[in-house]
Design an enzyme around this catalytic site. Structure first.
Site, short mmCIF file in Angstrom:
data_model
loop_
_atom_site.label_atom_id
_atom_site.label_comp_id
_atom_site.label_asym_id
_atom_site.label_seq_id
_atom_site.Cartn_x
_atom_site.Cartn_y
_atom_site.Cartn_z
N LEU A 1 2.71 6.08 4.40
CA LEU A 1 2.34 5.53 3.09
C LEU A 1 0.87 5.73 2.74
O LEU A 1 0.52 5.95 1.58
CB LEU A 1 2.66 4.03 3.05
CG LEU A 1 4.08 3.61 2.74
CD1 LEU A 1 4.22 2.10 2.86
CD2 LEU A 1 4.49 4.06 1.34
N LYS A 2 0.01 5.61 3.72
CA LYS A 2 -1.43 5.61 3.45
C LYS A 2 -2.05 7.01 3.57
O LYS A 2 -3.28 7.13 3.63
CB LYS A 2 -2.14 4.63 4.38
CG LYS A 2 -1.73 3.18 4.12
CD LYS A 2 -2.54 2.20 4.95
CE LYS A 2 -2.07 0.77 4.70
NZ LYS A 2 -2.31 0.33 3.32
N THR A 3 -1.23 8.02 3.60
CA THR A 3 -1.74 9.39 3.64
C THR A 3 -1.74 9.97 2.24
O THR A 3 -0.69 10.16 1.62
CB THR A 3 -0.86 10.26 4.57
OG1 THR A 3 -0.81 9.66 5.87
CG2 THR A 3 -1.43 11.66 4.70
#
Length: 333
Positions: A107-109
């Protein structure tokens, strides 16, 4: 006992024997060498090999997927993968389904969401994306990249059907977590920063609705910086002086024992029972009102800053001392 499956290296695969792998360049004595796992080193060596020849094929998609799973932030692999999809005429919707899995896992990429944006420019079916994003919020409702992607979907395609449920969507998120600053920001984006949508043409009515909404939220949870910031933004965006809401703010600067209102003013809901008062955010807001008025009101502002520095917001004591000095200097001049 968990058995670790060791993947076959590309160097040991017959179908890759025609590719000349290229080692990562490093000086003979690198200052801080990175100790890559053999699997990753092997995959990147072969990736550099196919990039040098410019190969675009199905096996390149398999290689880049493998490499991305090893390192989802490898932006060169992402870009080469996209170019390969275009070159061989791949089905973008199949690729999007693969991205559904990778987006949840990573998600945080940022690169995951950028690749998704490129795909959506080709597919042009944004409605399913709003549903997918809603699912990711069940994992993390405050992920910056996901919110940025949602706002891009809405603004780029700018379809009334897409916007129609957005206010209800964000209200559900705020109901679940009233301190979700990302949701507050998205509400402001939806109401004030993305044009006028169907049913929102009466801006006076919209402004009144938003004032009521944010005041009620503050009433329920007074020490919520997100709601106070929304109130500030709402007033500033509509060129309304802070002093317009002074009647609402003042009760929040007092302790519960000092509350005097017997009747509930629906336009200015009082703090909820059991609220932690005085509220430092309200005191700061009131001080800003007095500062804007200038003159004798500046002394009132400095007294409020003193209370913040000495009692209600001691962590920022130096800052409030600075504000006091600047305020007194303004009075003298």
């Amino acid at each position: 006992m968990k058995i670790e499956i060791v993947p076959t290296l590309y160097a040991d695969r017959a179908e890759w024997s025609d590719v000349v792998p290229i080692e990562q360049y490093e000086s003979t004595t690198p200052l801080a060498p990175i100790f890559y796992k053999n699997e990753y080193k092997d995959a990147t060596n072969y990736f550099r090999g196919i990039a040098k020849t410019g190969e675009k094929s199905q096996r390149v998609l398999e290689l880049t997927e493998h490499l991305i799973r090893l390192n989802p932030a490898h932006y060169t692999a992402w870009q080469y993968r996209y170019e390969t999809l275009l070159a061989i005429g791949s089905n973008f919707e199949d690729e999007l389904r693969l991205m559904d899995e990778l987006a949840i896992t990573h998600l945080k990429t940022y690169q995951v969401w950028h690749h998704r944006r490129l795909l959506m420019l080709k597919i042009c079916k944004p409605a399913r994306e709003l549903d997918f994003i809603a699912k990711t919020f069940k994992v993390d409702a405050k992920n910056y990249h996901t919110w940025s992607y949602r706002q891009w979907i809405l603004a780029y395609f700018n379809d009334n059907e897409l916007w129609s449920g957005e206010l209800d969507f964000v209200e559900d998120l705020l109901y679940a977590d009233i301190r979700n600053n990302s949701a507050w920001h998205h509400r402001f984006f939806t109401v004030f920063q993305s044009g006028v949508h169907d049913g929102e043409e009466d801006r006076e009515r919209v402004l009144k609705r938003e004032l009521i909404y944010v005041k009620q939220s503050i009433s329920l949870v007074p020490n919520n910086a997100s709601a106070w910031n929304y109130l500030r933004g709402l007033l500033e965006h509509n060129s309304i002086p802070y002093s317009r809401v002074i009647t609402f703010i003042q009760p929040y600067t007092l302790s519960m024992d000092e509350q005097t209102a017997d009747l509930v003013d629906l336009d200015n809901p009082p703090p909820s029972k059991g609220a932690h008062l005085p509220c430092a955010l309200a005191i700061e807001f009131l001080a800003d009102i007095y500062e804007a008025e200038g003159g004798d009101s500046m002394l009132n502002a400095t007294e409020l800053w003193k209370s913040l520095g000495n009692e209600y917001d001691v962590a920022r004591k130096k800052y409030w001392e600075y504000r006091i000095r600047e305020g007194l200097r303004a009075i003298q001049t």
